[in-house]
Design an enzyme around this catalytic site. Sequence first.
Site, PDB file in Angstrom:
ATOM      1  CD  GLU A  25       9.877  34.591  12.485  1.00  0.00           C
ATOM      2  OE1 GLU A  25      10.461  34.009  13.416  1.00  0.00           O
ATOM      3  OE2 GLU A  25       8.650  34.651  12.392  1.00  0.00           O
ATOM      4  CD  GLU A  79       5.328  46.697  21.489  1.00  0.00           C
ATOM      5  OE1 GLU A  79       5.374  45.606  20.893  1.00  0.00           O
ATOM      6  OE2 GLU A  79       4.448  47.545  21.276  1.00  0.00           O
TER       7      GLU A  79
HETATM    8  C1  LIG Z   1       0.049  37.116  11.554  1.00  0.00           C
HETATM    9  C2  LIG Z   1       0.854  36.347  12.557  1.00  0.00           C
HETATM   10  C3  LIG Z   1       1.474  35.172  12.172  1.00  0.00           C
HETATM   11  C4  LIG Z   1       2.207  34.446  13.110  1.00  0.00           C
HETATM   12  N1  LIG Z   1       2.774  33.268  12.685  1.00  0.00           N
HETATM   13  C5  LIG Z   1       3.437  32.506  13.578  1.00  0.00           C
HETATM   14  C6  LIG Z   1       3.950  31.227  13.192  1.00  0.00           C
HETATM   15  O1  LIG Z   1       3.829  30.812  12.027  1.00  0.00           O
HETATM   16  N2  LIG Z   1       4.564  30.468  14.108  1.00  0.00           N
HETATM   17  C7  LIG Z   1       4.727  30.883  15.394  1.00  0.00           C
HETATM   18  O2  LIG Z   1       5.329  30.144  16.168  1.00  0.00           O
HETATM   19  N3  LIG Z   1       4.249  32.086  15.811  1.00  0.00           N
HETATM   20  C8  LIG Z   1       3.596  32.898  14.943  1.00  0.00           C
HETATM   21  N4  LIG Z   1       3.079  34.110  15.342  1.00  0.00           N
HETATM   22  C9  LIG Z   1       3.192  34.474  16.756  1.00  0.00           C
HETATM   23  C10 LIG Z   1       4.099  35.653  17.045  1.00  0.00           C
HETATM   24  O3  LIG Z   1       5.441  35.321  16.864  1.00  0.00           O
HETATM   25  C11 LIG Z   1       3.785  36.076  18.491  1.00  0.00           C
HETATM   26  O4  LIG Z   1       2.463  36.553  18.491  1.00  0.00           O
HETATM   27  C12 LIG Z   1       4.719  37.150  18.987  1.00  0.00           C
HETATM   28  O5  LIG Z   1       6.006  36.637  19.189  1.00  0.00           O
HETATM   29  C13 LIG Z   1       4.210  37.810  20.295  1.00  0.00           C
HETATM   30  O6  LIG Z   1       3.918  36.867  21.260  1.00  0.00           O
HETATM   31  P1  LIG Z   1       2.515  36.887  22.068  1.00  0.00           P
HETATM   32  O7  LIG Z   1       1.422  36.955  21.034  1.00  0.00           O
HETATM   33  O8  LIG Z   1       2.524  35.735  23.011  1.00  0.00           O
HETATM   34  O9  LIG Z   1       2.468  38.249  22.853  1.00  0.00           O
HETATM   35  P2  LIG Z   1       3.145  38.616  24.308  1.00  0.00           P
HETATM   36  O10 LIG Z   1       4.502  38.042  24.302  1.00  0.00           O
HETATM   37  O11 LIG Z   1       2.169  38.106  25.331  1.00  0.00           O
HETATM   38  O12 LIG Z   1       3.181  40.135  24.243  1.00  0.00           O
HETATM   39  C14 LIG Z   1       2.047  40.978  24.496  1.00  0.00           C
HETATM   40  C15 LIG Z   1       2.511  42.437  24.398  1.00  0.00           C
HETATM   41  O13 LIG Z   1       3.494  42.711  25.417  1.00  0.00           O
HETATM   42  C16 LIG Z   1       4.695  43.203  24.828  1.00  0.00           C
HETATM   43  N5  LIG Z   1       5.872  42.693  25.542  1.00  0.00           N
HETATM   44  C17 LIG Z   1       6.098  41.418  25.940  1.00  0.00           C
HETATM   45  N6  LIG Z   1       7.300  41.316  26.544  1.00  0.00           N
HETATM   46  C18 LIG Z   1       7.858  42.564  26.522  1.00  0.00           C
HETATM   47  C19 LIG Z   1       9.093  43.111  26.975  1.00  0.00           C
HETATM   48  N7  LIG Z   1      10.020  42.349  27.574  1.00  0.00           N
HETATM   49  N8  LIG Z   1       9.328  44.434  26.760  1.00  0.00           N
HETATM   50  C20 LIG Z   1       8.400  45.217  26.138  1.00  0.00           C
HETATM   51  N9  LIG Z   1       7.207  44.766  25.701  1.00  0.00           N
HETATM   52  C21 LIG Z   1       6.942  43.455  25.886  1.00  0.00           C
HETATM   53  C22 LIG Z   1       4.668  42.671  23.402  1.00  0.00           C
HETATM   54  O14 LIG Z   1       5.467  43.438  22.543  1.00  0.00           O
HETATM   55  C23 LIG Z   1       3.190  42.765  23.074  1.00  0.00           C
HETATM   56  O15 LIG Z   1       2.841  44.062  22.661  1.00  0.00           O
HETATM   57  C24 LIG Z   1       2.337  34.876  14.432  1.00  0.00           C
HETATM   58  C25 LIG Z   1       1.705  36.072  14.833  1.00  0.00           C
HETATM   59  C26 LIG Z   1       0.975  36.796  13.908  1.00  0.00           C
HETATM   60  C27 LIG Z   1       0.302  38.065  14.355  1.00  0.00           C
END
Ligand SMILES: Cc1cc2nc3c(=O)[nH]c(=O)nc-3n(C[C@H](O)[C@H](O)[C@H](O)COP(=O)(O)OP(=O)(O)OC[C@H]3O[C@@H](n4cnc5c(N)ncnc54)[C@H](O)[C@@H]3O)c2cc1C
Length: 402
Positions: free
Chosen positions: A234, A372
């Site tokens: 990816e 991050e």
């Molecule tokens: C346009 C778009 C398309 C997407 N398409 C898909 C898709 O097709 N299929 C799919 O499965 N997912 C998809 N996603 C989801 C995407 O992979 C997740 O949003 C992403 O992995 C972050 O997870 P979260 O939103 O749960 O945020 P969280 O994991 O809750 O993170 C919130 C914040 O905390 C930070 N953070 C979390 N853990 C840590 C750490 N250990 N150290 C430092 N910082 C940290 C993160 O960087 C972030 O800034 C998509 C997202 C977007 C925006």
Amino acid sequence: MEKFATVDADGLRARVEQLLAEHDPAGDRLAFLQARFDAGLAWVHYPPGLGGLGAPRELQSVVDDALAAAGAPDNDPRRIGIGLGMAAPTILVHGTDEQRRRWLRPLWTGEEVWCQLFSEPGAGSDLAALGTRAVREQDSWIVNGQKVWTSMAHEARWAILVTRTDPSVPKHAGMTYFACDMTAPGVEVRPLRQITGEAEFNEVFLTDVRIPDEYRLGDVGNGWRVAQTTLMNERVAIGGGAAPRESGTIAAVCRTWRERPELRTPAGHAELMRLWVEAEALRLTGLRLRQQLAVGAPGPEGSAAKLSYARLNQAVSGFELDLLGDEALRYDDWSTGTWATKRPAAVDFLARSPGYRYLRAKGNSIEGGTSEILRNIIAERVLGLPGEPRVDKDVPWKDLPK
Ligand SMILES: Cc1cc2nc3c(=O)[nH]c(=O)nc-3n(C[C@H](O)[C@H](O)[C@H](O)COP(=O)(O)OP(=O)(O)OC[C@H]3O[C@@H](n4cnc5c(N)ncnc54)[C@H](O)[C@@H]3O)c2cc1C
């Protein structure tokens, strides 16, 4: 996987000639793409019989260039990006022969669009925390749970899906990976509105969805390892594409710069130069990454490319907005139709307005792993710095705080 290094550039050109002689590139689009796949000219590094010839990956451009020059249709990789970039390499590595034959051809031609059912409300960056359950019932699995941010689920015929099959073991050990038929009873796709005003992604609810065991990819309990193949690919798919010089968003802003002398300032010139050089450095890094891929699977370098791509795309689209001033604030997508009916089939930065580019680029630093998290990966796996403390490593998933 079979690997033959016997097909060279001349051999590929000859095969393209033969394809063009036998199939009219101006005729039926799908028929041409199917013939191209069957001739092994879809992705030349894939094995014979699966759209390839086991040729070195870097020779793909020989085929693409020759077919483009002949006016042949392409397979619209934007619309089918998740299938091409993530599902296909995962199926190739972890699928059975039967699964590869069933899925790869319609995936490549675009007849069947794929989406990625990974993220959940409580499991994004920490994907291994996911709770969607799959319980075995004879030759099938019964799946219940909720996924979120699923790009293209409204277009998809198939999904790659990670589930929890054993809650009693630590989180990375109890997961299993499937292909999910998006038309199966119990799969419900609901649109989610984005900052662009459109709904390109979705929530997906899975209620008693029955998945035949023959759709399982990899062993039971081995889903984390299979998911790693998807995630590594990816990042390369998002950040490491082969692109011509001055393409993508930097091309759009350079065009404005050339065509609109009244917008130019010395400070703008310096900034544009800086961004252009960065774009070129990223493009060349992407080329190097693809050369590395020719000899093996993507490594953590893909994370660096994805991180840089996200940062640069946001900087370039922000610069374009500054350059155009008020003009850039004209944004068409809020005024017509309802957001739930605005369901793009592709993310196309270049076909859209500067306002769209700016807003959509915000997602680049979240989708495919946040910046991050990518920095963590680079710190740990590339630079060898100490890792984050992982207190939940040996705790059964069912005992983790939710
Ligand atoms: C346009 C778009 C398309 C997407 N398409 C898909 C898709 O097709 N299929 C799919 O499965 N997912 C998809 N996603 C989801 C995407 O992979 C997740 O949003 C992403 O992995 C972050 O997870 P979260 O939103 O749960 O945020 P969280 O994991 O809750 O993170 C919130 C914040 O905390 C930070 N953070 C979390 N853990 C840590 C750490 N250990 N150290 C430092 N910082 C940290 C993160 O960087 C972030 O800034 C998509 C997202 C977007 C925006």
